[in-house]
Structure formats: structure tokens, C-alpha cells
Design a protein around this motif. Sequence first.
Motif, mmCIF file in Angstrom:
data_model
loop_
_atom_site.group_PDB
_atom_site.id
_atom_site.type_symbol
_atom_site.label_atom_id
_atom_site.label_comp_id
_atom_site.label_asym_id
_atom_site.label_seq_id
_atom_site.Cartn_x
_atom_site.Cartn_y
_atom_site.Cartn_z
ATOM 1 N N ASN A 60 0.817 -1.713 0.479
ATOM 2 C CA ASN A 60 0.066 -0.386 0.303
ATOM 3 C C ASN A 60 1.060 1.019 -0.474
ATOM 4 O OD1 ASN A 60 -1.802 -2.368 0.434
ATOM 5 N ND2 ASN A 60 -2.266 -1.825 2.886
ATOM 6 N N LEU A 61 0.102 2.445 -0.414
ATOM 7 C CA LEU A 61 0.988 3.525 -0.905
ATOM 8 C C LEU A 61 0.184 4.670 -0.365
ATOM 9 C CD1 LEU A 61 3.249 5.319 -0.991
ATOM 10 C CD2 LEU A 61 1.872 5.817 -3.864
ATOM 11 N N MET A 62 0.298 5.288 0.877
ATOM 12 C CA MET A 62 -0.485 6.864 0.983
ATOM 13 C C MET A 62 0.456 7.830 1.427
ATOM 14 S SD MET A 62 -3.149 6.255 4.407
ATOM 15 C CE MET A 62 -1.880 6.239 5.723
ATOM 16 N N VAL A 63 -0.051 9.057 0.890
ATOM 17 C CA VAL A 63 0.477 10.091 0.803
ATOM 18 C C VAL A 63 -0.454 10.950 1.394
ATOM 19 C CG1 VAL A 63 1.725 12.292 -0.304
ATOM 20 C CG2 VAL A 63 1.634 9.574 -1.281
ATOM 21 N N GLY A 64 -0.238 11.382 2.322
ATOM 22 C CA GLY A 64 -0.251 13.314 2.934
ATOM 23 C C GLY A 64 0.368 13.813 3.214
ATOM 24 N N PRO A 73 1.940 32.271 6.983
ATOM 25 C CA PRO A 73 0.195 32.823 8.223
ATOM 26 C C PRO A 73 -0.822 32.813 7.101
ATOM 27 C CG PRO A 73 1.379 34.830 6.858
ATOM 28 C CD PRO A 73 2.305 33.762 6.669
ATOM 29 N N ASP A 74 -1.002 32.104 6.262
ATOM 30 C CA ASP A 74 -2.050 31.666 5.841
ATOM 31 C C ASP A 74 -3.334 30.708 5.950
ATOM 32 O OD1 ASP A 74 -1.614 34.223 3.592
ATOM 33 O OD2 ASP A 74 -0.517 33.586 2.408
ATOM 34 N N TYR A 75 -1.384 29.646 6.430
ATOM 35 C CA TYR A 75 -1.996 28.494 6.644
ATOM 36 C C TYR A 75 -2.527 28.470 8.034
ATOM 37 C CZ TYR A 75 0.533 27.399 3.194
ATOM 38 O OH TYR A 75 1.321 27.139 2.041
ATOM 39 N N GLU A 76 -3.580 27.912 8.324
ATOM 40 C CA GLU A 76 -3.895 27.011 10.059
ATOM 41 C C GLU A 76 -4.174 25.608 10.065
ATOM 42 O OE1 GLU A 76 -8.531 29.262 9.651
ATOM 43 O OE2 GLU A 76 -7.595 31.336 9.353
ATOM 44 N N ALA A 77 -4.373 25.898 11.437
ATOM 45 C CA ALA A 77 -4.275 24.645 12.124
ATOM 46 C C ALA A 77 -5.476 24.034 12.401
ATOM 47 C CB ALA A 77 -3.752 24.339 13.360
ATOM 48 N N GLY A 78 -5.766 22.670 12.110
ATOM 49 C CA GLY A 78 -7.300 22.045 11.889
ATOM 50 C C GLY A 78 -6.957 21.152 10.338
ATOM 51 N N PRO A 79 -8.614 20.647 9.995
ATOM 52 C CA PRO A 79 -7.623 19.766 8.956
ATOM 53 C C PRO A 79 -7.799 20.826 8.025
ATOM 54 C CG PRO A 79 -10.461 20.151 9.929
ATOM 55 C CD PRO A 79 -10.180 21.642 10.777
ATOM 56 N N PRO A 80 -6.733 18.943 6.526
ATOM 57 C CA PRO A 80 -6.573 19.858 5.663
ATOM 58 C C PRO A 80 -7.163 20.541 4.645
ATOM 59 C CG PRO A 80 -6.451 17.855 6.223
ATOM 60 C CD PRO A 80 -7.368 18.160 7.404
ATOM 61 N N GLU A 82 -7.640 22.986 0.815
ATOM 62 C CA GLU A 82 -7.924 22.341 -0.530
ATOM 63 C C GLU A 82 -6.062 22.110 -0.989
ATOM 64 O OE1 GLU A 82 -9.739 25.013 -3.041
ATOM 65 O OE2 GLU A 82 -12.234 24.370 -2.281
ATOM 66 N N GLU A 83 -5.312 23.420 -0.798
ATOM 67 C CA GLU A 83 -3.798 23.066 -1.240
ATOM 68 C C GLU A 83 -3.404 21.976 -0.420
ATOM 69 O OE1 GLU A 83 -0.288 26.005 -1.369
ATOM 70 O OE2 GLU A 83 -1.853 26.826 -0.018
ATOM 71 N N SER A 84 -3.624 22.118 1.049
ATOM 72 C CA SER A 84 -2.589 20.618 1.677
ATOM 73 C C SER A 84 -2.915 19.130 0.180
ATOM 74 C CB SER A 84 -2.884 20.797 2.644
ATOM 75 O OG SER A 84 -4.716 20.194 3.228
ATOM 76 N N ILE A 85 -4.803 19.163 0.550
ATOM 77 C CA ILE A 85 -5.124 18.214 -0.382
ATOM 78 C C ILE A 85 -4.797 17.889 -1.474
ATOM 79 C CG2 ILE A 85 -6.930 17.042 -1.526
ATOM 80 C CD1 ILE A 85 -9.019 18.379 1.494
ATOM 81 N N GLU A 86 -4.687 18.999 -2.486
ATOM 82 C CA GLU A 86 -3.892 19.316 -3.427
ATOM 83 C C GLU A 86 -1.967 18.785 -3.717
ATOM 84 O OE1 GLU A 86 -3.954 22.410 -7.622
ATOM 85 O OE2 GLU A 86 -2.797 22.206 -5.891
ATOM 86 N N VAL A 87 -1.958 19.225 -2.478
ATOM 87 C CA VAL A 87 -0.145 18.910 -2.661
ATOM 88 C C VAL A 87 0.118 17.253 -2.699
ATOM 89 C CG1 VAL A 87 1.843 18.878 -1.661
ATOM 90 C CG2 VAL A 87 0.711 20.818 -1.983
ATOM 91 N N ALA A 88 -0.973 17.340 -1.798
ATOM 92 C CA ALA A 88 -0.756 15.725 -1.319
ATOM 93 C C ALA A 88 -1.394 14.273 -2.704
ATOM 94 C CB ALA A 88 -1.871 14.784 -0.309
ATOM 95 N N ARG A 89 -2.157 14.719 -3.672
ATOM 96 C CA ARG A 89 -2.421 14.135 -4.343
ATOM 97 C C ARG A 89 -1.443 13.984 -5.396
ATOM 98 N NH1 ARG A 89 -9.317 15.169 -4.067
ATOM 99 N NH2 ARG A 89 -10.135 13.973 -2.686
ATOM 100 N N VAL A 90 -0.964 15.609 -5.762
ATOM 101 C CA VAL A 90 -0.234 15.488 -6.888
ATOM 102 C C VAL A 90 1.258 14.453 -6.695
ATOM 103 C CG1 VAL A 90 1.263 17.129 -8.273
ATOM 104 C CG2 VAL A 90 -0.918 17.686 -7.198
#
Length: 245
Positions: A60-64, A73-80, A82-90
Motif C-alpha cells: 500500500n502507498l499513502m501520501v499526506g 501566516p496563510d495556513y491555519e491549524a485544523g483539517p486539511p 484544499e491546498e494541502s489536499i492538492e499537494v498530497a494528491r499531486v
Amino acid sequence: AKGKRYDGRALDEFRPISVEYGVTKNAEGSARVKVGDTEVIAGVKLSVEKPYPDTPKDGNLMVGAELLPLSSPDYEAGPPNEESIEVARVVDRGLRESKAIDTKKLCLVEGEKVWMVALDICTINSAGNLLDAAALAAVAAVQDARFPEYDGKSVDYKKLTDKRLPITRMPLSVTIMKIGDYLFVDPSIEEEKVIDSMLTVAITDGGKICAMQKGGDSPVTIDDVDRMIELATAKAAELAGKLKR
């Protein structure tokens, strides 16, 4: 129009790139990549898991990806977001579609036990072009990974063997940005905010395209795509020189 960038670079010029291997002792493989002021760390954890039902003979391969608030300063703690999801998926798509890892060789007992390759990407400083930096860090971490000792029942993470992941090829991602009729690579934060469109191209070390991701609000023509691929292919060869062979 004069071939100059916000920071004085040429259109096809990356910022200085460095790749450092083995940056954390608690991962089976890790790497730190710096592209200018952008800094990303990737780590690989290996565990014995049950295979997915549709691929009983494959590991299995899993990327997060986690965009840490400390990195921008544009990033906040909490659920992923859209940008973090895009980075992981790409990153995931580049590794998966290129078949960078021979997952057949990760099978221990068909349908019961396989190695899981969990790849975590964390931002340390976000200063533009996270996609390329994350993809480069991911490949470097996979290169660095070593299997822990496994006796058939339990994994001893305190003892790493000399056995490495079965890597068949190295996919390298290059993102080409477009403003007007001009194409350029490795955008700064300021440049990213004003792009018309972008195309991330994942290319193997053999020169084959294995994945693409379109971004930005404006469309691109077939001629644009051809030019973007040509530039991405040339720059991928440059990035390959930053990795261990």
C-alpha cells in the motif's frame, strides 16, 4: 516582456536547490528540500498492514501533506485545506502513476500482510512552489527509506536493515506557470498570486510523462501544453541532478 522576474531571475531559472537526506531518526526514510526560501520535510514510515481488497498482491502507498501554520501566516491549524489536499494528491499521483515503487515486492503474505508505505509531507517555510519542493522531497525520502527488522510477527523500529524500497524509477514534478504569453518556473509567493494558469508535469528519469495537473483560472491551449511540457522536461533533468543516483 524583458525576460526578467520579480527577483531578477530568468524565466526558466529555479532558485537554489538543496536536498538533505536522513533528517529525522524516527522515520524509516526522510529528506529536507529547500528551493530558495521554500523548505519542506518528507518522511516515510513503513508498517505491516492488510492489503486493499482489490490488490491482494500489492503493498500500500499513502501520501499526506500538512501545511503547518509555522510555515505561513496563510495556513491555519485544523483539517486539511484544499491546498494541502492538492499537494498530497499531486505527489501521490506522480509516484503511483509512474510505478516508482514496485508494490508487488512489498507483499509478505498474499491477501493478508503487505508493507504499507506512508509518506508524510510537512512545510517548514512556504515561499512559493510547494508542489515541486514537496514532490522532490517525497522522492528523496523514498530513496532514503530502509526497512525495519521484521520477524514475521512484529516490526522492530529500533533496528533498520540495509534493505531499501524497491524503486524502479524516479518521478520528478515541474510546475510551469503562465502569465499572458509568458511561461516560467519556480514561482515566488508574489508570482503565484498573479498567475493566469499553471501545469504540473510529473516526468520519470527516463523522460516519460506519468501525470499532469492543471491549475489557475485561465484555460491553456494545446500549443501552451506543448510548450509547458517541453520546458518541464528540460527542468526535470536539472532536478534529477540534485538526487542520489
